[in-house]
Scaffold this motif. Structure first.
Motif, PDB file in Angstrom:
ATOM      1  N   ALA A  31       0.993  -1.216  -0.127  1.00  0.00           N
ATOM      2  CA  ALA A  31      -0.104  -0.186   0.277  1.00  0.00           C
ATOM      3  C   ALA A  31       0.765   1.225   0.043  1.00  0.00           C
ATOM      4  CB  ALA A  31      -0.728  -0.105   1.070  1.00  0.00           C
ATOM      5  N   ARG A  32       1.724   1.441   0.694  1.00  0.00           N
ATOM      6  CA  ARG A  32       2.932   2.231   0.639  1.00  0.00           C
ATOM      7  C   ARG A  32       3.560   2.591  -0.494  1.00  0.00           C
ATOM      8  NH1 ARG A  32       7.322   1.812   5.145  1.00  0.00           N
ATOM      9  NH2 ARG A  32       8.104   3.784   4.214  1.00  0.00           N
ATOM     10  N   ARG A  33       3.929   1.287  -1.417  1.00  0.00           N
ATOM     11  CA  ARG A  33       4.383   1.434  -2.699  1.00  0.00           C
ATOM     12  C   ARG A  33       3.451   2.104  -3.550  1.00  0.00           C
ATOM     13  NH1 ARG A  33       3.739  -4.095  -5.309  1.00  0.00           N
ATOM     14  NH2 ARG A  33       1.551  -3.214  -5.045  1.00  0.00           N
ATOM     15  N   ASP A  34       2.175   1.719  -3.647  1.00  0.00           N
ATOM     16  CA  ASP A  34       1.019   2.467  -4.378  1.00  0.00           C
ATOM     17  C   ASP A  34       0.753   4.027  -4.351  1.00  0.00           C
ATOM     18  OD1 ASP A  34       1.236   0.003  -5.475  1.00  0.00           O
ATOM     19  OD2 ASP A  34      -0.884  -0.623  -4.454  1.00  0.00           O
ATOM     20  N   ASP A  35       0.897   4.287  -2.944  1.00  0.00           N
ATOM     21  CA  ASP A  35       0.848   5.564  -2.564  1.00  0.00           C
ATOM     22  C   ASP A  35       2.016   6.565  -2.911  1.00  0.00           C
ATOM     23  OD1 ASP A  35      -1.672   5.280  -1.396  1.00  0.00           O
ATOM     24  OD2 ASP A  35      -0.856   5.191   0.792  1.00  0.00           O
ATOM     25  N   PHE A  36       3.150   5.760  -2.732  1.00  0.00           N
ATOM     26  CA  PHE A  36       4.443   6.680  -3.399  1.00  0.00           C
ATOM     27  C   PHE A  36       4.091   6.659  -4.790  1.00  0.00           C
ATOM     28  CE2 PHE A  36       8.531   6.207  -5.406  1.00  0.00           C
ATOM     29  CZ  PHE A  36       9.153   7.004  -4.894  1.00  0.00           C
ATOM     30  N   ARG A  37       3.951   5.896  -5.419  1.00  0.00           N
ATOM     31  CA  ARG A  37       3.637   5.984  -6.948  1.00  0.00           C
ATOM     32  C   ARG A  37       2.537   7.076  -7.257  1.00  0.00           C
ATOM     33  NH1 ARG A  37       3.666  -0.601  -8.765  1.00  0.00           N
ATOM     34  NH2 ARG A  37       5.879  -0.843  -8.886  1.00  0.00           N
ATOM     35  N   LYS A  38       1.426   7.088  -6.773  1.00  0.00           N
ATOM     36  CA  LYS A  38       0.609   8.273  -6.857  1.00  0.00           C
ATOM     37  C   LYS A  38       1.150   9.608  -6.756  1.00  0.00           C
ATOM     38  CE  LYS A  38      -3.418   5.193  -5.723  1.00  0.00           C
ATOM     39  NZ  LYS A  38      -4.507   5.003  -4.588  1.00  0.00           N
ATOM     40  N   ALA A  39       2.124   9.658  -5.495  1.00  0.00           N
ATOM     41  CA  ALA A  39       2.823  10.903  -5.147  1.00  0.00           C
ATOM     42  C   ALA A  39       3.637  11.194  -6.392  1.00  0.00           C
ATOM     43  CB  ALA A  39       3.209  10.791  -3.790  1.00  0.00           C
TER      44      ALA A  39
END
Length: 540
Positions: free
Chosen positions: A418-426
């Motif tokens: 989930a952190r990975r996906d949030d990072f990609r969105k940012a």
């Protein structure tokens, strides 16, 4: 079935090295007068007298030009394959870059292609007769894929080609060697039970990793086109260290089936590895992608994007907008990298063909914290099991990368994803707000580091976490001990920066090639290569 546990590492390693060495034809061994070998070994093939003048002409061609000359019958595939087997044998003696050579099999394949061409008058596929080198962990039918682990030697004879290998074979390619990679396939250097692969320009420096065998071989002109893989910089680090071209596509653009991944649990999707081309020109990177995507790999592998290759990208502005990333906010680049980036940027600005703007790298510390933990959801358990079977010692760089992780519970793994996906969105939001088409940046803090010191991945692994396509190109610049003297007044601000700066010696690094990195937005593989092509034309 797991290999039998036999705790006799020294004897087994010596046996594996001897078997590899025996695959090199004795007539292609350097004479005693060639030793001791020079610091810069890139000219050894030309000076060895082992290749004929015509064979030297062949190995000096780009893959695209050789492909064209094979298609017009200027050269036969047997001639090209023989030339590259000779060159690869010398490259092996100079850099320790091969795991296996299968010349007889390669010549038989080349002869068959020549005969088919003679009979039909048509080349067999878009790569007719072209010799291609392959990183060790990719399966070639009938060949072993031990993947940097001694316990896998003799236990991974492939029953069929990897998907990518079958595509290349159907396109007319000839396979003749497999190349070295490190223990765990997770170093930015290349050391395993076969020893260490060194940089062709300087034996005290690394060839990069994990596709370090490909980097050294292509740099030596023992291959015109090779295939590497990249999960944290494994195509780009060796391409940069060895002064060649390399391309990491977006994940799911190319097929992945048939590659041994002995350090990852089956079904692992935390950070996906992708294969890609390593070569001596932009045109060769394009050729590989055109052939691979043109095979419609999604028809065999439903994980591959249904996205035909379209090398006519339209950029938002009339001029390509290049963001210049001076550093990643954690480790400041060393003197040679700072100089090369400044000089290339000046040339691009002077050309009037690009819009040059600054690009700030954000969340670098966050990036490494996420990706380093996602690499090893089992805390390195699979690695330790492989090593235990033969008593193989864990190498320092294997231990170093595994130490960043721990065995994760399901909840911890999902939280990291989930952190990975949030990072990609940012990162996507930041990229779009910056309005850039591509980013020009260092591929590492410096040129090829001294052996055993490649401990900063974030200039490449950052783009694996974002899943952005990224390419390496040589600047034509080399480390100069005078121009690139260490700034002794600079005080590192963190441990990673201190390790990097402390390990730099401008005298030791003198003569090493300096490369840069071009990165595009997720899925914009064609646009990334188009921008790279225009950049290279300006600076060449």
């Amino acid at each position: 079935m797991s290999p039998t546990r036999v705790l006799d590492y020294p004897a087994l390693a010596a046996k594996a090295i001897a078997a590899r060495d025996e695959s090199i034809p004795s007539e292609y061994l350097l004479t005693k007068s060639a030793f001791p070998l020079p610091k810069d070994r890139t000219t050894l093939i030309a000076s060895s007298s082992i290749l004929s003048p015509e064979e030297l002409e062949i190995i000096n061609l780009t893959a695209t030009k050789l492909r064209d000359d094979l298609a017009t019958r200027k050269y036969t595939s047997v001639q090209a394959t023989t030339a590259y087997c000779k060159a690869a044998a010398i490259a092996q003696q100079a850099t320790n870059c091969l795991t296996d050579m299968f010349m007889d099999e390669a010549i038989a394949r080349a002869k068959s292609l020549d005969e088919e061409f003679e009979k039909t008058g048509k080349p067999v596929g878009p790569l007719h007769g072209l010799p291609i080198s392959i990183k060790d962990h990719m399966d070639i039918k009938g060949r072993d894929s031990p993947s940097g682990f001694l316990d896998m030697v003799g236990n991974t004879i492939a029953e069929e080609d990897a998907h990518l290998v079958s595509v290349l074979r159907e396109a007319g390619a000839v396979f003749y060697v497999k190349t070295t990679q490190p223990q765990t396939i997770m170093h930015l250097e290349t050391s395993c039970y076969l020893g260490t692969t060194i940089n062709p320009y300087n034996p005290e420096l690394t060839s990069g990793g994990s596709s370090g065998g490909e980097g050294a071989l292509i740099s030596m002109k023992g291959s015109c086109l090779g295939v590497g893989t990249d999960i944290g910089g494994s195509i780009r680090a060796p391409a940069a260290a060895c002064g060649i071209y390399g391309f990491k596509p977006s994940i799911y653009r190319l097929p992945a089936g048939g590659c041994q991944m002995p350090m990852c649990p089956t079904g692992y999707e935390g950070i996906i590895c992708t294969h890609g081309p390593m070569a001596r020109s932009v045109e060769d990177l394009k050729l590989y992608m055109e052939v691979m995507v043109g095979s419609k790999p999604w028809l065999r592998d439903p994980t591959v994007q249904v996205k035909p290759w379209n090398y006519n990208p339209v950029f938002p502005q009339e001029k390509i907008r290049i963001g210049i990333m001076l550093d990643d906010g954690v480790v400041k680049p060393l003197a040679p990298m700072q100089r090369a980036l400044k000089e290339v940027t000046a040339k691009l600005e002077a050309s009037g063909l690009f819009e040059i703007v600054p690009y700030e790298c954000i969340l670098s510390d966050e990036a490494w914290d996420i990706i380093s933990k996602l690499y090893w959801p089992d805390g390195g358990a699979m690695v330790r099991e492989h090593l235990a079977r033969t008593g193989e010692p864990m190498l320092p760089l294997s231990q170093w990368i595994i130490d960043w992780s721990k065995e994760l519970t399901l909840g911890e793994y999902l939280a990291l994803a989930a952190r990975r996906d949030d990072f990609r969105k940012a990162q996507a939001a930041h990229w779009q707000a910056s309005g850039v088409d591509v980013v020009l940046s260092p591929p590492s803090p410096g040129a090829a580091p001294a052996l055993g010191t490649a401990k900063y991945w974030n200039y490449t692994s950052f783009w694996n976490l974002t899943n952005y396509p990224s390419a390496i190109f040589p600047t034509g610049q080399f480390v100069d001990s005078t121009k690139d003297a260490k700034d002794t007044s600079y005080k590192p601000s963190n441990e990673s920066e201190k390790i990097t700066w402390d390990s730099y010696d401008s005298e030791q690094s003198s003569g090493a090639p300096i490369s840069l990195q071009v990165t595009g937005y997720n899925g914009h593989d064609e646009a990334t290569l188009a921008a790279l092509e225009k950049i290279v034309k300006v600076i060449s």
